[in-house]
Design a protein around this motif. Structure first.
Motif, PDB file in Angstrom:
ATOM      1  N   GLU A 188      21.865-113.201  -6.331  1.00 43.40           N
ATOM      2  CA  GLU A 188      21.008-113.967  -6.627  1.00 43.40           C
ATOM      3  C   GLU A 188      21.299-115.291  -6.978  1.00 43.40           C
ATOM      4  OE1 GLU A 188      18.259-112.467  -9.747  1.00 43.40           O
ATOM      5  OE2 GLU A 188      18.718-110.581  -9.221  1.00 43.40           O
ATOM      6  N   THR A 189      20.441-116.412  -6.927  1.00 41.24           N
ATOM      7  CA  THR A 189      20.951-117.635  -7.116  1.00 41.24           C
ATOM      8  C   THR A 189      19.797-118.283  -8.128  1.00 41.24           C
ATOM      9  OG1 THR A 189      19.876-118.514  -5.191  1.00 41.24           O
ATOM     10  CG2 THR A 189      22.136-117.990  -4.923  1.00 41.24           C
ATOM     11  N   ALA A 190      20.074-119.256  -8.823  1.00 43.59           N
ATOM     12  CA  ALA A 190      18.960-119.788  -9.502  1.00 43.59           C
ATOM     13  C   ALA A 190      18.277-120.856  -8.846  1.00 43.59           C
ATOM     14  CB  ALA A 190      19.647-120.397 -10.820  1.00 43.59           C
ATOM     15  N   CYS A 191      16.864-120.794  -8.605  1.00 38.39           N
ATOM     16  CA  CYS A 191      16.263-121.597  -7.962  1.00 38.39           C
ATOM     17  C   CYS A 191      14.813-122.022  -8.914  1.00 38.39           C
ATOM     18  CB  CYS A 191      15.244-120.809  -6.826  1.00 38.39           C
ATOM     19  SG  CYS A 191      16.433-120.940  -5.231  1.00 38.39           S
ATOM     20  N   SER A 192      14.522-123.360  -9.045  1.00 35.22           N
ATOM     21  CA  SER A 192      13.595-123.770  -9.814  1.00 35.22           C
ATOM     22  C   SER A 192      12.214-123.331  -8.868  1.00 35.22           C
ATOM     23  CB  SER A 192      13.607-125.100 -10.075  1.00 35.22           C
ATOM     24  OG  SER A 192      12.389-125.612 -10.558  1.00 35.22           O
ATOM     25  N   ARG A 193      11.301-122.835  -9.445  1.00 34.79           N
ATOM     26  CA  ARG A 193       9.873-122.462  -8.567  1.00 34.79           C
ATOM     27  C   ARG A 193       8.940-123.775  -8.682  1.00 34.79           C
ATOM     28  NH1 ARG A 193      10.878-118.448  -5.547  1.00 34.79           N
ATOM     29  NH2 ARG A 193      11.821-116.826  -6.685  1.00 34.79           N
ATOM     30  N   GLU A 194       9.698-124.881  -9.228  1.00 32.94           N
ATOM     31  CA  GLU A 194       8.854-126.103  -9.082  1.00 32.94           C
ATOM     32  C   GLU A 194       9.159-127.105  -8.091  1.00 32.94           C
ATOM     33  OE1 GLU A 194       9.205-128.009 -12.903  1.00 32.94           O
ATOM     34  OE2 GLU A 194       8.664-126.450 -14.045  1.00 32.94           O
ATOM     35  N   SER A 195      10.289-126.728  -7.290  1.00 34.20           N
ATOM     36  CA  SER A 195      10.704-127.613  -6.251  1.00 34.20           C
ATOM     37  C   SER A 195      10.215-126.860  -4.948  1.00 34.20           C
ATOM     38  CB  SER A 195      12.293-127.829  -6.376  1.00 34.20           C
ATOM     39  OG  SER A 195      12.681-126.384  -6.243  1.00 34.20           O
ATOM     40  N   LEU A 233      27.022-125.437  10.596  1.00 35.86           N
ATOM     41  CA  LEU A 233      25.983-125.481  11.902  1.00 35.86           C
ATOM     42  C   LEU A 233      24.791-125.799  11.462  1.00 35.86           C
ATOM     43  CD1 LEU A 233      27.599-122.400  13.718  1.00 35.86           C
ATOM     44  CD2 LEU A 233      28.132-124.738  13.999  1.00 35.86           C
ATOM     45  N   GLY A 234      24.306-126.087  10.326  1.00 35.65           N
ATOM     46  CA  GLY A 234      23.038-126.488   9.880  1.00 35.65           C
ATOM     47  C   GLY A 234      22.105-125.069   9.245  1.00 35.65           C
ATOM     48  N   ALA A 235      20.917-125.161   9.412  1.00 35.96           N
ATOM     49  CA  ALA A 235      19.891-124.386   8.995  1.00 35.96           C
ATOM     50  C   ALA A 235      20.039-123.291  10.112  1.00 35.96           C
ATOM     51  CB  ALA A 235      18.540-124.932   8.967  1.00 35.96           C
ATOM     52  N   LEU A 236      19.779-122.074   9.616  1.00 34.15           N
ATOM     53  CA  LEU A 236      19.802-120.747  10.388  1.00 34.15           C
ATOM     54  C   LEU A 236      18.481-120.768  11.053  1.00 34.15           C
ATOM     55  CD1 LEU A 236      21.360-117.579  10.365  1.00 34.15           C
ATOM     56  CD2 LEU A 236      19.220-117.210   9.811  1.00 34.15           C
ATOM     57  N   ILE A 237      18.464-120.489  12.608  1.00 34.54           N
ATOM     58  CA  ILE A 237      17.122-120.183  13.169  1.00 34.54           C
ATOM     59  C   ILE A 237      16.734-119.110  13.419  1.00 34.54           C
ATOM     60  CG2 ILE A 237      15.887-120.785  15.176  1.00 34.54           C
ATOM     61  CD1 ILE A 237      17.646-123.415  15.505  1.00 34.54           C
ATOM     62  N   LEU A 238      17.893-118.009  13.975  1.00 31.14           N
ATOM     63  CA  LEU A 238      17.657-116.714  14.149  1.00 31.14           C
ATOM     64  C   LEU A 238      18.942-116.096  14.266  1.00 31.14           C
ATOM     65  CD1 LEU A 238      18.146-115.962  17.292  1.00 31.14           C
ATOM     66  CD2 LEU A 238      16.133-117.336  17.374  1.00 31.14           C
ATOM     67  N   ASP A 239      19.185-114.686  14.332  1.00 26.40           N
ATOM     68  CA  ASP A 239      20.348-114.014  14.528  1.00 26.40           C
ATOM     69  C   ASP A 239      20.173-112.714  15.113  1.00 26.40           C
ATOM     70  OD1 ASP A 239      21.378-111.920  12.014  1.00 26.40           O
ATOM     71  OD2 ASP A 239      19.535-112.577  12.081  1.00 26.40           O
ATOM     72  N   GLU A 240      21.063-112.105  15.832  1.00 29.43           N
ATOM     73  CA  GLU A 240      20.605-111.010  16.743  1.00 29.43           C
ATOM     74  C   GLU A 240      21.905-110.155  16.755  1.00 29.43           C
ATOM     75  OE1 GLU A 240      18.516-109.829  20.842  1.00 29.43           O
ATOM     76  OE2 GLU A 240      19.720-111.354  20.946  1.00 29.43           O
ATOM     77  N   ILE A 241      22.139-108.799  16.531  1.00 24.58           N
ATOM     78  CA  ILE A 241      23.078-107.964  16.498  1.00 24.58           C
ATOM     79  C   ILE A 241      22.770-106.931  17.757  1.00 24.58           C
ATOM     80  CG2 ILE A 241      24.436-106.158  15.107  1.00 24.58           C
ATOM     81  CD1 ILE A 241      23.228-107.277  12.816  1.00 24.58           C
ATOM     82  N   LYS A 254      12.372-121.143   0.683  1.00 24.84           N
ATOM     83  CA  LYS A 254      12.161-119.708   1.114  1.00 24.84           C
ATOM     84  C   LYS A 254      12.668-118.412   0.734  1.00 24.84           C
ATOM     85  CE  LYS A 254      12.118-121.941   5.949  1.00 24.84           C
ATOM     86  NZ  LYS A 254      12.942-121.913   7.199  1.00 24.84           N
ATOM     87  N   HIS A 255      13.930-118.680   0.116  1.00 25.78           N
ATOM     88  CA  HIS A 255      14.842-117.481  -0.429  1.00 25.78           C
ATOM     89  C   HIS A 255      15.212-117.893  -1.812  1.00 25.78           C
ATOM     90  CE1 HIS A 255      14.631-115.721   3.521  1.00 25.78           C
ATOM     91  NE2 HIS A 255      15.070-116.942   4.118  1.00 25.78           N
ATOM     92  N   ASP A 256      15.506-116.820  -2.659  1.00 25.44           N
ATOM     93  CA  ASP A 256      16.155-117.161  -3.980  1.00 25.44           C
ATOM     94  C   ASP A 256      17.359-116.285  -3.950  1.00 25.44           C
ATOM     95  OD1 ASP A 256      14.981-114.722  -4.467  1.00 25.44           O
ATOM     96  OD2 ASP A 256      13.961-115.199  -5.848  1.00 25.44           O
ATOM     97  N   GLU A 257      17.904-116.202  -2.639  1.00 23.86           N
ATOM     98  CA  GLU A 257      19.351-115.388  -2.799  1.00 23.86           C
ATOM     99  C   GLU A 257      20.266-116.000  -1.509  1.00 23.86           C
ATOM    100  OE1 GLU A 257      18.064-110.633  -3.927  1.00 23.86           O
ATOM    101  OE2 GLU A 257      17.714-111.526  -2.191  1.00 23.86           O
ATOM    102  N   ASP A 258      21.330-115.878  -1.917  1.00 21.83           N
ATOM    103  CA  ASP A 258      22.284-116.295  -0.867  1.00 21.83           C
ATOM    104  C   ASP A 258      22.716-114.964  -0.096  1.00 21.83           C
ATOM    105  OD1 ASP A 258      22.641-118.948  -1.640  1.00 21.83           O
ATOM    106  OD2 ASP A 258      24.614-118.463  -2.890  1.00 21.83           O
ATOM    107  N   LEU A 259      23.301-115.122   1.006  1.00 23.68           N
ATOM    108  CA  LEU A 259      23.652-113.951   2.080  1.00 23.68           C
ATOM    109  C   LEU A 259      25.080-113.933   2.414  1.00 23.68           C
ATOM    110  CD1 LEU A 259      22.758-111.594   3.823  1.00 23.68           C
ATOM    111  CD2 LEU A 259      22.355-113.082   5.298  1.00 23.68           C
ATOM    112  N   LEU A 260      25.732-113.102   1.945  1.00 25.48           N
ATOM    113  CA  LEU A 260      27.250-112.941   2.396  1.00 25.48           C
ATOM    114  C   LEU A 260      27.264-111.593   3.549  1.00 25.48           C
ATOM    115  CD1 LEU A 260      30.334-113.749   2.119  1.00 25.48           C
ATOM    116  CD2 LEU A 260      30.453-111.840   0.211  1.00 25.48           C
TER     117      LEU A 260
END
Length: 85
Positions: A78-85, A39-47, A11-17
């Motif tokens: 940015e993070t390193a993601c293989s586009r083949e996976s 807490l596992g995978a993020l589903i949604l967030d709201e501010i 889904k993403h090739d970046e981490d979020l801080l």
């Protein structure tokens, strides 16, 4: 306080801080026992507006995290993601 979300290469090739300033409260509500702060995978967030600034609710598959703070700042890295996976 800081919360870090690691990427999912499908889904993403970046981490979020997210950095929270002036935290007045936070709640971690895990669904399962023994998971700690994972807490596992993020589903949604709201501010939402709050008398102390804002309330950030983060819903995940295995629980929720709610942080009340004066302000927050989000940074993508940015993070390193293989586009083949």
């Amino acid at each position: 306080m800081e919360v870090e979300f690691q990427h999912s290469c499908c889904k993403h090739d970046e981490d979020l801080l997210i950095r929270y300033a002036g935290v007045s409260s936070y709640t971690i509500d895990p669904v399962g026992n023994g998971r700690g702060t994972d807490l596992g995978a993020l589903i949604l967030d709201e501010i939402l507006p709050h008398e102390d600034g804002c309330s950030h609710e983060i819903a995940c598959w295995d629980g929720t995290l709610t942080i009340v703070c004066r302000d927050l700042q989000a940074t993508w890295t940015e993070t390193a993601c293989s586009r083949e996976s």
